[in-house]
Write an enzyme that holds these catalytic residues in place. Structure first.
Site, PDB file in Angstrom:
ATOM      1  N   PRO A   1      15.165  42.668  25.031  1.00 26.59           N
ATOM      2  CA  PRO A   1      16.355  41.990  24.623  1.00 26.59           C
ATOM      3  C   PRO A   1      17.822  42.680  25.255  1.00 26.59           C
ATOM      4  O   PRO A   1      18.037  43.935  25.135  1.00 26.59           O
ATOM      5  CB  PRO A   1      16.350  41.980  23.076  1.00 26.59           C
ATOM      6  N   CYS A   2      18.586  41.914  25.628  1.00 28.77           N
ATOM      7  CA  CYS A   2      19.990  42.138  26.548  1.00 28.77           C
ATOM      8  C   CYS A   2      20.997  42.034  25.348  1.00 28.77           C
ATOM      9  O   CYS A   2      22.004  42.633  25.511  1.00 28.77           O
ATOM     10  CB  CYS A   2      20.124  41.220  27.524  1.00 28.77           C
TER      11      CYS A   2
END
Length: 189
Positions: free
Chosen positions: A71-72
């Site tokens: 996840p960014c």
């Protein structure tokens, strides 16, 4: 044939690229999102281990390559940039997977914002479990897309492994290594 284990699989784009480049096969994935999981079920048809926070890595089939487009949101300039304080920060679980599985290659992808937030910790963690690292930033426009969107790609391998010499790809030959950002790193063979 090399075997890939995929974490934070999403729709499987990173895995498709790694499969094509290495002539490898994805043997299992780990995706928690219900919509991405439906895509995986329809398209990939490999076991989905679900939430990577609860997987017993020691019980899994050995793999040669581990991929993760984790996840960014903790690192993205489009978000709050909470980094390690964000509940979506999954890097510690990925580090545990790498440490237990000991794949020959680890291929990670994230947003450009990760380069300035959390990246140093990732490098330190990989070094602490015996992995050397190479990385670069690649713009979508470098591979023909009509927009700039930069992504950070990380290649890690056990530090007992000599880095293989390889011919430069067409993409590498066109890569603007001297970019104005000053942070894209050229790794020569």
């Amino acid at each position: 044939m090399l075997k890939i284990g995929s974490l934070c699989t999403g729709y499987g784009g990173l895995d498709m690229a790694v499969e094509a480049y290495y002539g490898a096969e994805t043997v299992w994935v780990s995706e928690f999102d219900k919509y991405a999981s439906k895509v995986i079920e329809a398209r990939i048809n490999k076991p989905n281990l679900g939430n990577l926070k609860v997987i017993n890595w020691a019980e899994l089939e050995p793999i040669d390559i581990l991929t993760a487009g984790y996840p960014c949101q903790p690192f993205s300039h489009a978000g709050l940039r909470k980094g390690v304080e964000d509940e979506r920060h999954l890097w510690p679980y990925i580090k545990t997977a790498i440490s237990t599985l000991r794949p020959s290659y680890v291929i990670l992808e994230n947003v450009r914002g990760h380069f300035g937030l959390g990246f140093r910790e990732v490098l330190g963690d990989l070094a602490s479990i015996g992995y050397d690292v190479r990385w670069t930033l690649i713009r979508a426009s470098d591979v023909g897309a009509p927009h700039r969107r930069e992504r950070l790609f990380i290649l890690a391998y056990p530090n007992s492994t000599r880095w293989p010499r390889a011919e430069r790809s067409d993409i590498q030959a066109q890569q603007p290594w001297d970019s104005s950002s000053g942070i894209t790193t050229k790794h020569t063979n």
